[in-house]
Design an enzyme around this catalytic site. Structure first.
Site, PDB file in Angstrom:
ATOM      1  N   GLU A  95      -3.393   0.704  -6.089  1.00  0.00           N
ATOM      2  CA  GLU A  95      -2.365  -0.236  -6.513  1.00  0.00           C
ATOM      3  C   GLU A  95      -2.161  -0.051  -8.016  1.00  0.00           C
ATOM      4  O   GLU A  95      -3.080   0.332  -8.736  1.00  0.00           O
ATOM      5  CB  GLU A  95      -2.757  -1.687  -6.226  1.00  0.00           C
ATOM      6  CG  GLU A  95      -2.810  -2.053  -4.748  1.00  0.00           C
ATOM      7  CD  GLU A  95      -1.461  -2.044  -4.041  1.00  0.00           C
ATOM      8  OE1 GLU A  95      -0.460  -1.657  -4.687  1.00  0.00           O
ATOM      9  OE2 GLU A  95      -1.418  -2.421  -2.859  1.00  0.00           O
ATOM     10  N   CYS A  99       0.867  -1.176   0.000  1.00  0.00           N
ATOM     11  CA  CYS A  99       0.000   0.000   0.000  1.00  0.00           C
ATOM     12  C   CYS A  99       0.902   1.223   0.000  1.00  0.00           C
ATOM     13  O   CYS A  99       1.516   1.546   1.015  1.00  0.00           O
ATOM     14  CB  CYS A  99      -0.911  -0.010   1.227  1.00  0.00           C
ATOM     15  SG  CYS A  99      -1.933   1.464   1.376  1.00  0.00           S
TER      16      CYS A  99
END
Length: 270
Positions: A118, A2
């Site tokens: 992402e 992340c």
């Protein structure tokens, strides 16, 4: 992993969502749809209450909402710049790594988010021959707050006096695990989540069970949806709700953009 996320909710909304009774905020953070490493972020945590007279622990815990810096700086670190390399902590090795081992036992937190980004490696290449990465935004399908599992630390700056209010630096990291199922096709790592029924146990600093990560839920089990978004979020200079607008298939680039050719910036951010 992340490496970017969005956080646009007010501290009042977060305090209500996470049942915070002891907010410790000097000021509200501005909404951001492009939160980057080392930025100030919100964290929900619990601290053992102190006796106001003697300063000793009184046993009860108080749930707080604080601003911390994203990028954990261990208490024993000589240089706080190490935090830029500790924005994520792998769940598989938390109990082994010196930087995270103690925090896992007594300094657990929740990092609230609207969702996280992402970058999916496509089959296309830039003018320099590098793979083109398409950003996806991953967010709860029902619009609820994403409760990312985290750890926090308190680093004492040895160059500052004991009475300096900036002597203590509060920092955090987001815990990640292997990605599987649908989200695994986008990236091989994902944040772990704290389900509503596990919040009390995860935040309780007096709870030291052998496997605390058993309280956590992989992101793909949290009712999340993923959709492609603009590559503009690859630059920290860009921010705004337009960064999380779903990108229709007809708007997906079919050739390298100028931003990709310029420096393939996303590679620096992951």
């Amino acid at each position: 992993m992340c490496g970017r996320y969005a956080s646009s909710r007010s501290p009042e909304d977060l305090a209500e969502e996470f049942e915070v009774l002891d907010p410790r905020l000097e000021r509200a953070l501005p909404p951001s749809w492009n939160v980057a490493p080392t930025a100030e972020v919100y964290a929900v945590l619990e601290r053992v209450a102190k006796d106001p007279d003697g300063g000793s622990d009184v046993g009860a815990t108080a749930r707080q909402l604080r601003t911390v810096r994203w990028g954990l700086v261990p208490s024993w670190a000589k240089d706080p710049s190490i935090g830029s390399r500790m924005i994520n902590a792998r769940a598989e090795t938390l109990a082994e790594k010196p930087a995270f081992r103690k925090a896992l036992q007594v300094r657990r937190c929740i990092v609230p988010a609207d969702g996280y980004y992402e970058w999916y490696v496509t089959e296309r290449t830039t003018a320099r021959g590098k793979p083109v990465k398409q950003p996806y935004f991953i967010t709860p399908s029902d619009g609820s707050v994403l409760a990312m599992a985290g750890l926090y630390e308190i680093w004492r700056d040895p160059t500052r006096a004991d009475d300096d209010p900036d002597r203590l630096r509060w920092t955090c990291t987001v815990i990640t695990t292997s990605a599987t199922d649908e989200l695994g096709r986008i990236h091989d790592r994902m944040p772990l989540m704290v389900g509503r029924d596990a919040r009390d146990a995860w935040l309780d600093p007096t709870l030291t069970t052998p496997d605390l990560t058993a309280l956590l839920t992989p992101a793909q089990q949290g009712g999340l949806t993923a959709f492609p978004v603009s590559a503009a979020g690859g630059s920290v200079a860009n921010d705004g709700p337009e960064l999380v607008r779903p990108l229709p298939l007809e708007e997906l680039p079919t050739a390298p953009t100028s931003a990709e050719v310029e420096d393939d910036a996303q590679g620096r951010l992951l």
